[in-house]
Design an enzyme around this catalytic site. Structure first.
Site, PDB file in Angstrom:
ATOM      1  N   ARG A 159       0.839  -1.213   0.000  1.00  0.00           N
ATOM      2  CA  ARG A 159       0.000   0.000   0.000  1.00  0.00           C
ATOM      3  C   ARG A 159       0.870   1.256   0.000  1.00  0.00           C
ATOM      4  NH1 ARG A 159      -2.180  -3.448  -1.278  1.00  0.00           N
ATOM      5  NH2 ARG A 159      -4.023  -4.546  -0.546  1.00  0.00           N
ATOM      6  N   SER A 229     -11.311  -1.193   2.787  1.00  0.00           N
ATOM      7  CA  SER A 229     -10.513  -1.547   3.972  1.00  0.00           C
ATOM      8  C   SER A 229     -10.012  -0.270   4.632  1.00  0.00           C
ATOM      9  CB  SER A 229      -9.313  -2.405   3.573  1.00  0.00           C
ATOM     10  OG  SER A 229      -9.752  -3.594   2.971  1.00  0.00           O
ATOM     11  N   GLU A 325      -5.341   2.626   6.148  1.00  0.00           N
ATOM     12  CA  GLU A 325      -5.006   2.578   4.721  1.00  0.00           C
ATOM     13  C   GLU A 325      -5.610   3.804   4.039  1.00  0.00           C
ATOM     14  OE1 GLU A 325      -6.462  -0.266   1.149  1.00  0.00           O
ATOM     15  OE2 GLU A 325      -5.542  -1.316   2.833  1.00  0.00           O
TER      16      GLU A 325
END
EC number: 1.3.1.98
Length: 342
Positions: A159, A229, A325
């Site tokens: 990420r 998420s 995230e």
């Protein structure tokens, strides 16, 4: 400040921006950026707003990147795609499958558009963008100079990429180059995919299984605002993982190439029995603990407090500290999500 950002973020949080501009080509994007900068305003470039949380009104110009177009080059070993940053990601996945060019099926139904995909190095079910990325085309905002970065130069991580660091505010992504090898190899390492037979499975079956897993577990942003998420899956040392596994032997864990171990944030949250927990209008989703939702006219403070609560509970139980995230946007730009919820 009277331009609502609610239609431009999938969390459906209602804050305003001074100006909102849709850019359909590189020149429009540069003009909007240069005009705002000349006025001394901060500038935020957005795709579909599927990975942001606006904390307050934005004191500047939000540019919506809508640069479209798909070009395909058919080479002996692979298909090479050149895709405009404003194209929708899932629509591209469907299009490549329909055209007989598999390779993106594990990444089906990831919200957002192409231009955001390298920033996060998006990933799901064992595949990350870096597996298929050939290059990323950017434009330097101050000069209009075009730059092409190879996948290696993008410095992809979990990420993470150069676009969250040196290239964050100085460059805009205008296109992404993808390489889809003609020798298709299924990736069947996660969830329901492990039940499929690698010798007979088709790309369409992988796509269908991924769509089924995502639609049954994940809320539709049109019904309950969310940004997918909310937390990253934590990557910890082997030592930390072993200590945790000694106490919780059933904890899902995924050893990484460098010796570290990736844990499942959703499982950690679930073990703290936080599904359904509500603060104000924000809630932990009842099917997938990794997703925080806007259940009922949530304010950004509700989401921040809920994220803080989840982080504290997981930290106290497992001594593992989750990091968002989702990217947090303050009045003049991105702020540290970890600091905001600590």
């Amino acid at each position: 400040m009277n331009h609502s950002l609610k239609p431009w973020n999938t969390f459906g949080i209602d804050h305003n921006a001074q100006h909102i501009v849709c850019a359909e080509d590189e020149q429009q994007l540069l003009n909007a950026w240069q005009h705002a900068t000349a006025e001394g305003q901060p500038v935020l470039i957005l795709g579909e707003g599927s990975n942001v949380l606006f904390l307050e009104d934005y004191r500047g110009t939000v540019i919506i990147n809508r640069i479209k177009g798909i070009e395909i080059h058919d080479e002996p070993d692979a298909w090479y795609l050149h895709v405009g940053a404003g194209e929708n990601w899932h629509r591209l996945v469907k299009y490549t499958l329909q055209e007989g060019m598999p390779g993106l099926e594990n990444l089906a139904l990831i919200p957002g558009c192409i231009g955001s995909s390298p920033i996060q190095n998006i990933g799901a079910y064992g595949v990350e963008l870096q597996r298929v990325c050939a290059y990323v085309d950017c434009v330097e905002l101050a000069t209009g100079k075009q730059v092409r970065l190879t996948a290696k130069e993008c410095r992809f991580g979990y990420r993470d990429s150069i676009f969250k660091h040196e290239y964050q505010d100085r460059f805009a992504i205008v296109a992404v180059g993808l390489r889809l090898p003609k020798e298709w190899q299924p990736v069947l390492t996660y969830g329901d995919l492990t039940r499929l037979d690698p010798s007979t499975v088709t790309p369409q079956q992988v796509f269908d299984a991924v769509c089924h897993m995502r639609t049954t577990k994940l809320p539709d942003p049109k019904v309950n605002g969310n940004a997918g998420s909310f937390f990253k899956n934590p990557v910890v040392s082997a030592e930390t993982a072993n200590a945790l596994l000694a106490q919780f032997p059933t904890a899902p864990h995924y050893p990484q190439v460098d010796g570290s171990v990736k844990l499942a944030a959703g499982w950690l949250i679930d073990q703290c029995q936080l599904k359904g927990t509500q603060i104000g209008g924000a809630a932990v989703h009842r099917q997938q603990a990794l997703v925080l939702i806007n259940e009922h006219d949530a304010k950004s403070e509700d989401v921040v407090q809920l994220a803080h609560h989840v982080r504290q509970k997981v930290g106290e139980k497992f001594n593992v500290w989750l990091e968002p995230e989702v990217r947090f946007i303050g009045a003049s730009g991105e702020v540290s999500a970890v600091e905001t919820i600590s």
